[in-house]
Write an enzyme that holds these catalytic residues in place. Structure first.
Site, PDB file in Angstrom:
ATOM      1  N   ASP A  51      56.681 -95.986   3.490  1.00 43.69           N
ATOM      2  CA  ASP A  51      55.367 -95.401   3.741  1.00 43.69           C
ATOM      3  C   ASP A  51      54.629 -95.231   2.425  1.00 43.69           C
ATOM      4  O   ASP A  51      55.239 -95.115   1.354  1.00 43.69           O
ATOM      5  CB  ASP A  51      55.502 -94.032   4.424  1.00 43.69           C
ATOM      6  CG  ASP A  51      56.315 -94.097   5.701  1.00 43.69           C
ATOM      7  OD1 ASP A  51      55.882 -94.784   6.629  1.00 43.69           O
ATOM      8  OD2 ASP A  51      57.390 -93.465   5.743  1.00 43.69           O
ATOM      9  N   ASP A  53      51.884 -92.589   1.022  1.00 41.36           N
ATOM     10  CA  ASP A  53      51.170 -91.340   1.272  1.00 41.36           C
ATOM     11  C   ASP A  53      50.140 -91.100   0.174  1.00 41.36           C
ATOM     12  O   ASP A  53      50.309 -91.516  -0.986  1.00 41.36           O
ATOM     13  CB  ASP A  53      52.149 -90.163   1.317  1.00 41.36           C
ATOM     14  CG  ASP A  53      53.141 -90.298   2.463  1.00 41.36           C
ATOM     15  OD1 ASP A  53      52.819 -90.981   3.443  1.00 41.36           O
ATOM     16  OD2 ASP A  53      54.244 -89.716   2.364  1.00 41.36           O
ATOM     17  N   ASP A 131      59.052 -80.662  -3.802  1.00 39.30           N
ATOM     18  CA  ASP A 131      60.449 -80.234  -3.901  1.00 39.30           C
ATOM     19  C   ASP A 131      61.170 -80.791  -5.119  1.00 39.30           C
ATOM     20  O   ASP A 131      61.628 -80.043  -5.983  1.00 39.30           O
ATOM     21  CB  ASP A 131      61.206 -80.578  -2.602  1.00 39.30           C
ATOM     22  CG  ASP A 131      61.029 -82.019  -2.157  1.00 39.30           C
ATOM     23  OD1 ASP A 131      60.445 -82.831  -2.906  1.00 39.30           O
ATOM     24  OD2 ASP A 131      61.481 -82.351  -1.044  1.00 39.30           O
TER      25      ASP A 131
END
Length: 422
Positions: A51, A53, A131
């Site tokens: 993907d 993003d 994170d």
């Protein structure tokens, strides 16, 4: 820190054309917009991203105004999905840290756990609140530079996995990060930094508070990416497996051979580009529990297939308290279990029908995996292997002369109608 193209080597042609369109339109409208997260990490590691993003200074409403094909989703993290045919570009507004631990309508922290995070912020703040450092890199296709606010570029080059901020606080904010740490470490062959690894075992019980449906989504990422067996081993070492599948195996460090083989078989299929399903793995994970319960039912007179169906449903319902299994996958698992007794019936039309059933191949593969633990099944498994390899006429002959299968059903004599008196 800004890394130039001459150093990082990423070129726009390696990036989704639709993601580039989204970024260009946002930048033309006066907003900051960059590729962000795992796609940059993967490109630096020489992998093909799944993907692409985008992170931007535009709010969700501003994104929707710019893109008629955008749909706003999410409550915990509000963002936009911009659809181009089958491809979806996820566009998120830069997040900020929030002003307090108590939170407000846009950022809610409950007992240290982040349950809502829609406080918007700057590019730097957005990078810091992610994170892991390797997931916080931003790529600007307009200048072909990488923007690094947390030292993630060096961590990628040195294959190091490191949480941003205090690990205990970050794991408590979202305990799923415990599983993500294992996934990234195994999938990308990274070395986990000691401070990041240290709290995992002691904080594993925090997974009790995660919704079962969300844990299932994470299970898919853990076991369906081609590293299922080493992922299982890492979960056991870090005391995370019992939090997901409590009480399944007497010693998780030495799982049933069928489970080990199922995990390794899944990895081989992924490597060969063949389809895989979590239904097959869950059938392996729960098999010991299902078989034991079914055998007890059979002793009480329940037919084997019915016993497996009932025991399987019971096991799936119990497991769903921890990890929810979508119905389409639980159905696959139950069909695999219920076909196992039917393999013993090798004679007649039933055997021929079995070969043509939709789940035959998965159930047959499961039978092969059982042979290591049940050597008495070797001859049966070989017969089903052979019968698939022959032509239709030869197959009919094999079925006709097959051993076992039980006696033919005897027809009841037709009852004569009593003669009517005249």
């Amino acid at each position: 820190m800004t890394i130039e193209r001459a150093e990082h080597g990423i070129q726009p042609r390696h990036v989704s054309a639709n993601a580039l369109k989204v970024i260009e339109r946002l930048q033309d409208a006066g907003f900051k917009a960059y590729l962000v997260g795992g796609c940059i990490r993967d490109l630096l590691l020489g992998a093909q991203p799944k993907d692409f993003d985008v992170a931007t200074s535009a709010t969700p409403e501003e994104i929707r105004e710019l893109f008629r094909n955008a749909r706003l989703i999410g409550r915990r993290f509000r963002l936009a999905h911009v659809r181009f045919g089958r491809e979806i570009i996820e566009v998120a507004t830069f997040r900020g840290p929030g002003d307090s631990d108590v939170g407000d309508a846009d950022r809610v922290v409950e007992k240290g756990r982040l349950t809502r995070d829609n406080v918007f912020g700057s590019e730097e703040e957005d990078a810091i609140r992610r994170d892991f450092t390797i997931n916080a890199l931003m790529y600007d296709p307009a200048t072909e530079t990488i923007r690094d606010h947390v030292g993630g570029y060096v961590d990628v080059l040195e294959r190091r996995l490191r949480l941003i901020g205090d690990p205990v606080t970050r794991y408590r904010e979202d305990p799923v990060r415990l599983l993500r740490a294992i996934r990234f470490m195994v999938k990308l062959d990274l070395n986990m930094e000691p401070d990041t690894a240290g709290p995992i075992v002691s904080m594993a019980p925090l997974l009790d508070g995660i919704p079962p449906a969300r844990l299932f989504d994470e299970i898919l990422k853990l076991f369906m990416s081609g590293k299922a067996w080493p992922t299982y081993q890492a979960l056991v070492r870090q005391a995370l497996w019992p939090q997901l599948f409590p009480g399944l195996f007497e010693d998780p460090a030495s799982p049933p051979k069928l489970v080990e083989n199922a995990l390794k078989s899944t990895d081989r299929r992924v490597a060969e580009g063949l389809p895989v399903t979590p239904g097959f793995l869950f059938a392996a994970f729960l098999w010991q529990r299902v078989r034991a319960a079914a055998e007890a039912m059979v002793e009480d007179g329940v037919p084997p297939v019915d016993a497996l169906a009932a025991a399987g449903e019971e096991a799936i319902v119990a497991q769903a308290r921890k990890v929810a299994l979508h119905r389409r996958f639980s159905t696959i698992a139950k069909e695999i279990w219920c076909m196992q007794p039917r393999f013993r019936k090798r004679r007649g039309k039933r055997a021929l029908r079995l070969i043509n059933e939709r789940r035959f191949r998965a159930a047959y593969d499961f039978l092969l995996l059982r042979v290591d633990e049940e050597p008495e099944l070797a001859e049966l498994a070989q017969w089903w292997t052979d019968v698939q390899a022959v032509e239709t006429d030869d197959r009919a002959s094999m079925v006709e002369s097959a051993p076992g299968g039980g006696a033919k059903r005897r027809r009841r004599p037709r009852r004569r109608k009593p003669a009517q008196s005249t």
